[in-house]
Design a protein around this motif. Structure first.
Motif, PDB file in Angstrom:
ATOM      1  N   UNK A  65      12.595   2.159  -5.379  1.00 23.06           N
ATOM      2  CA  UNK A  65      11.617   1.391  -4.612  1.00 23.06           C
ATOM      3  C   UNK A  65      12.295   0.289  -3.794  1.00 23.06           C
ATOM      4  N   UNK A  66      13.309  -0.346  -4.346  1.00 21.13           N
ATOM      5  CA  UNK A  66      14.047  -1.366  -3.595  1.00 21.13           C
ATOM      6  C   UNK A  66      14.702  -0.731  -2.373  1.00 21.13           C
ATOM      7  N   UNK A  67      15.318   0.428  -2.574  1.00 18.06           N
ATOM      8  CA  UNK A  67      15.958   1.140  -1.475  1.00 18.06           C
ATOM      9  C   UNK A  67      14.934   1.510  -0.395  1.00 18.06           C
ATOM     10  N   UNK A  68      13.774   1.994  -0.819  1.00 14.54           N
ATOM     11  CA  UNK A  68      12.728   2.359   0.138  1.00 14.54           C
ATOM     12  C   UNK A  68      12.207   1.128   0.875  1.00 14.54           C
ATOM     13  N   UNK A  69      12.086  -0.002   0.183  1.00 14.55           N
ATOM     14  CA  UNK A  69      11.610  -1.236   0.803  1.00 14.55           C
ATOM     15  C   UNK A  69      12.595  -1.699   1.880  1.00 14.55           C
ATOM     16  N   UNK A  70      13.887  -1.638   1.564  1.00 17.31           N
ATOM     17  CA  UNK A  70      14.895  -2.026   2.554  1.00 17.31           C
ATOM     18  C   UNK A  70      14.817  -1.126   3.783  1.00 17.31           C
ATOM     19  N   UNK A  71      14.669   0.163   3.565  1.00 17.37           N
ATOM     20  CA  UNK A  71      14.548   1.104   4.685  1.00 17.37           C
ATOM     21  C   UNK A  71      13.267   0.851   5.476  1.00 17.37           C
ATOM     22  N   UNK A  72      12.175   0.581   4.771  1.00 14.58           N
ATOM     23  CA  UNK A  72      10.865   0.365   5.404  1.00 14.58           C
ATOM     24  C   UNK A  72      10.923  -0.783   6.403  1.00 14.58           C
ATOM     25  N   UNK A  73      11.599  -1.857   6.037  1.00 10.72           N
ATOM     26  CA  UNK A  73      11.638  -3.032   6.896  1.00 10.72           C
ATOM     27  C   UNK A  73      12.861  -3.111   7.801  1.00 10.72           C
ATOM     28  N   UNK A  83       6.435   7.644 -10.509  1.00 12.24           N
ATOM     29  CA  UNK A  83       7.474   6.709 -10.920  1.00 12.24           C
ATOM     30  C   UNK A  83       7.036   5.895 -12.129  1.00 12.24           C
ATOM     31  N   UNK A  84       7.984   5.646 -13.001  1.00 14.05           N
ATOM     32  CA  UNK A  84       7.781   4.768 -14.142  1.00 14.05           C
ATOM     33  C   UNK A  84       8.502   3.465 -13.823  1.00 14.05           C
ATOM     34  N   UNK A  85       7.737   2.411 -13.590  1.00 16.80           N
ATOM     35  CA  UNK A  85       8.335   1.156 -13.139  1.00 16.80           C
ATOM     36  C   UNK A  85       9.154   0.452 -14.218  1.00 16.80           C
ATOM     37  N   UNK A  86       9.135   0.978 -15.447  1.00 14.23           N
ATOM     38  CA  UNK A  86       9.978   0.428 -16.502  1.00 14.23           C
ATOM     39  C   UNK A  86      11.384   1.009 -16.437  1.00 14.23           C
ATOM     40  N   UNK A  87      11.565   2.076 -15.661  1.00 15.01           N
ATOM     41  CA  UNK A  87      12.871   2.715 -15.533  1.00 15.01           C
ATOM     42  C   UNK A  87      13.645   2.079 -14.380  1.00 15.01           C
ATOM     43  N   UNK A  88      14.895   1.769 -14.647  1.00 16.73           N
ATOM     44  CA  UNK A  88      15.738   1.144 -13.628  1.00 16.73           C
ATOM     45  C   UNK A  88      15.877   2.043 -12.401  1.00 16.73           C
ATOM     46  N   UNK A  89      15.924   3.351 -12.609  1.00 14.69           N
ATOM     47  CA  UNK A  89      16.068   4.269 -11.474  1.00 14.69           C
ATOM     48  C   UNK A  89      14.858   4.189 -10.539  1.00 14.69           C
ATOM     49  N   UNK A  90      13.663   4.014 -11.083  1.00 17.54           N
ATOM     50  CA  UNK A  90      12.459   3.876 -10.262  1.00 17.54           C
ATOM     51  C   UNK A  90      12.477   2.565  -9.497  1.00 17.54           C
ATOM     52  N   UNK A  91      12.886   1.489 -10.161  1.00 16.18           N
ATOM     53  CA  UNK A  91      12.968   0.183  -9.511  1.00 16.18           C
ATOM     54  C   UNK A  91      13.997   0.214  -8.385  1.00 16.18           C
ATOM     55  N   UNK A  92      15.114   0.846  -8.639  1.00 16.93           N
ATOM     56  CA  UNK A  92      16.178   0.954  -7.649  1.00 16.93           C
ATOM     57  C   UNK A  92      15.710   1.774  -6.441  1.00 16.93           C
ATOM     58  N   UNK A 152       0.834  -1.205   0.000  1.00 17.03           N
ATOM     59  CA  UNK A 152       0.000   0.000   0.000  1.00 17.03           C
ATOM     60  C   UNK A 152       0.868   1.255   0.000  1.00 17.03           C
ATOM     61  N   UNK A 153       1.915   1.245   0.828  1.00 16.98           N
ATOM     62  CA  UNK A 153       2.815   2.390   0.923  1.00 16.98           C
ATOM     63  C   UNK A 153       3.577   2.576  -0.386  1.00 16.98           C
ATOM     64  N   UNK A 154       4.023   1.452  -0.971  1.00 18.03           N
ATOM     65  CA  UNK A 154       4.735   1.498  -2.244  1.00 18.03           C
ATOM     66  C   UNK A 154       3.868   2.135  -3.328  1.00 18.03           C
TER      67      UNK A 154
END
Length: 89
Positions: free
Chosen positions: A65-73, A54-63, A43-45
């Motif tokens: 979100x991964x960084x935010x997910x790691x921080x989130x948990x 964010x455009x999820x086809x762009x590597x920068x957006x994926x990167x 939901x937060x994502x």
């Protein structure tokens, strides 16, 4: 029902059925994050994606979100980017 001690919600809850992300990060999430906390992240994502256009086809957006997910948990909650007008429960 498998359970896990959820590092996000600080209690024993239903575990995820499988790793939600590839690699070591996925294993860490599987072993320490509950279904409930994972749903909260999804939901937060979604809000992060919309707020930041964010455009999820762009590597920068994926990167990002991964960084935010790691921080989130796995980091202090203050490290996660805030969404304007959103207050966590």
């Amino acid at each position: 029902m498998n359970t896990v001690y959820c590092i996000k919600l600080n209690k024993e809850l239903e575990a995820l059925d499988r790793a939600p992300y590839p690699g070591e990060l996925g294993k860490n999430i599987l072993n320490s994050v509950s279904k409930e906390a994972w749903q909260q992240w999804l939901d937060y994502q979604t809000m992060l994606i919309n707020e930041n256009n964010l455009n999820l086809f762009e590597e920068s957006s994926q990167s990002y979100l991964k960084q935010q997910m790691e921080k989130y948990f796995f980091s202090d909650e203050d490290d996660v980017d805030k969404i304007e007008g959103y207050t966590p429960e």
